[in-house]
Scaffold this motif. Sequence first.
Motif, short mmCIF file in Angstrom:
data_model
loop_
_atom_site.label_atom_id
_atom_site.label_comp_id
_atom_site.label_asym_id
_atom_site.label_seq_id
_atom_site.Cartn_x
_atom_site.Cartn_y
_atom_site.Cartn_z
N GLU A 83 40.78 27.70 36.90
CA GLU A 83 41.56 28.82 37.45
C GLU A 83 41.34 30.02 36.54
O GLU A 83 41.65 29.98 35.34
CB GLU A 83 43.03 28.48 37.50
CG GLU A 83 43.90 29.61 38.03
CD GLU A 83 45.37 29.30 37.97
OE1 GLU A 83 46.12 30.14 37.41
OE2 GLU A 83 45.78 28.22 38.45
N TYR B 228 51.77 36.86 33.43
CA TYR B 228 50.78 37.51 34.29
C TYR B 228 51.40 38.69 35.05
O TYR B 228 50.75 39.30 35.88
CB TYR B 228 50.18 36.48 35.26
CG TYR B 228 49.35 35.44 34.54
CD1 TYR B 228 48.07 35.74 34.07
CD2 TYR B 228 49.86 34.18 34.26
CE1 TYR B 228 47.31 34.82 33.39
CE2 TYR B 228 49.11 33.23 33.58
CZ TYR B 228 47.84 33.56 33.14
OH TYR B 228 47.09 32.64 32.45
N ARG C 291 42.05 34.05 35.80
CA ARG C 291 42.89 35.22 36.05
C ARG C 291 42.22 36.43 35.42
O ARG C 291 41.56 36.33 34.38
CB ARG C 291 44.29 35.02 35.47
CG ARG C 291 44.96 33.72 35.90
CD ARG C 291 45.37 33.73 37.35
NE ARG C 291 46.49 34.61 37.60
CZ ARG C 291 47.76 34.22 37.66
NH1 ARG C 291 48.08 32.93 37.49
NH2 ARG C 291 48.73 35.09 37.92
N ASP C 292 42.42 37.60 36.03
CA ASP C 292 41.75 38.81 35.54
C ASP C 292 42.27 39.27 34.20
O ASP C 292 41.50 39.77 33.36
CB ASP C 292 41.90 39.95 36.56
CG ASP C 292 41.13 39.69 37.83
OD1 ASP C 292 40.15 38.92 37.78
OD2 ASP C 292 41.52 40.23 38.88
#
Length: 370
Positions: free
Chosen positions: A23, A37, A25-26
Amino acid sequence: MAADVLHLRGPVLARLDASGEVEVRDEAWVLDGRITYDRPTAGSTGAAQELEGWVLPGLVDAHCHVGLGPDGPVDRAAARAQAERDRDSGVLLIRDAGSPADTRWVDDEPDLPRLLRAGRHVARSRRYLRGVGDEVEPEDLVATVTAQARAGDGWVKVVGDWIDRDRGDLAPCWPVEELTRAVAAAHAEGARVTVHTFSEETLPDLLAAGVDCWEHATGLDGETAARAAAAGVVITPTLVQTARFLEFAAAGEGKFPVYAAHVRALHARRPQAVRDAVDAGVRLLVGTDAGTELPHGKVADEVSALVEVGLTPVQALDAASWGARDYLGAQVLEEGAPADLLVLPADPRDDVEVLRAPTAVVLRGRIVRG
């Protein structure tokens, strides 16, 4: 008062999902020592410090010995230096797989890795490194394991085989009946049992006794690997340690030629033993066995060694980070998790060698390197 904040300008390799996909995430933030996040609202924090690069949960050394040196226990200054070397390599969680030193003080040091202890090695009399283990005979195994379960942090370390001088070769240390009772006693105390094992002969007894984790496991073959997988056994191969088997063989050749030949054969089969474990679906953990002859801070060597024998980079990273943390009860990089992480200059899924030079290491939300 405004809180300090770190802005992790990823990609963030947050976790490995059930399908084996990472997974990503930016970006993420560290606020009050924890991952979020959700972008902090304007005015709710102080100026953000930017960290840019590939973010990975803190690495694990699941077979390490803080407080132990070549001659036995070391003083606090030397133990701190060991833990600092591990931390600077990106290791932020250590399962200390047996140590005669009292390292409880590490828990109060915010700049040192989190430490899970297995108490002191439980070894058969005169069949282990002198001055390291709590050496007992089989009739005292259950009581000693119980005591070490109470002294540790959910783990007990038992020496399962060692050279038997009468036989002149590796041999199991314990009758299977006593080992089974000892494992049950540890489980009753809420502790898991991990066992040092080099030899093929010991593994069936470990399966029969219900041991949770095997250290080294150089005697593994495909059939035993399948049985281990079915039993939920986890293995820490410690390839940087077992690479030294040729040294062990040379040292023992004069007095114990059968042992020397056996250890050379185990050395030759090490890569296949790891591949057999992976093919069978056994979970692997990264461990270096640092603390006696081996220096600390060699986690990148172990990850690279796993890739060299056939693991994919993601499999090796899982053994060093996501999966190892999960197995040991630590969080990865989910919302609200403690911010224990490293920032890397490139994607470790492409080349695990980037683990050798983290851009930054963050422990408990604080930059401790970089």
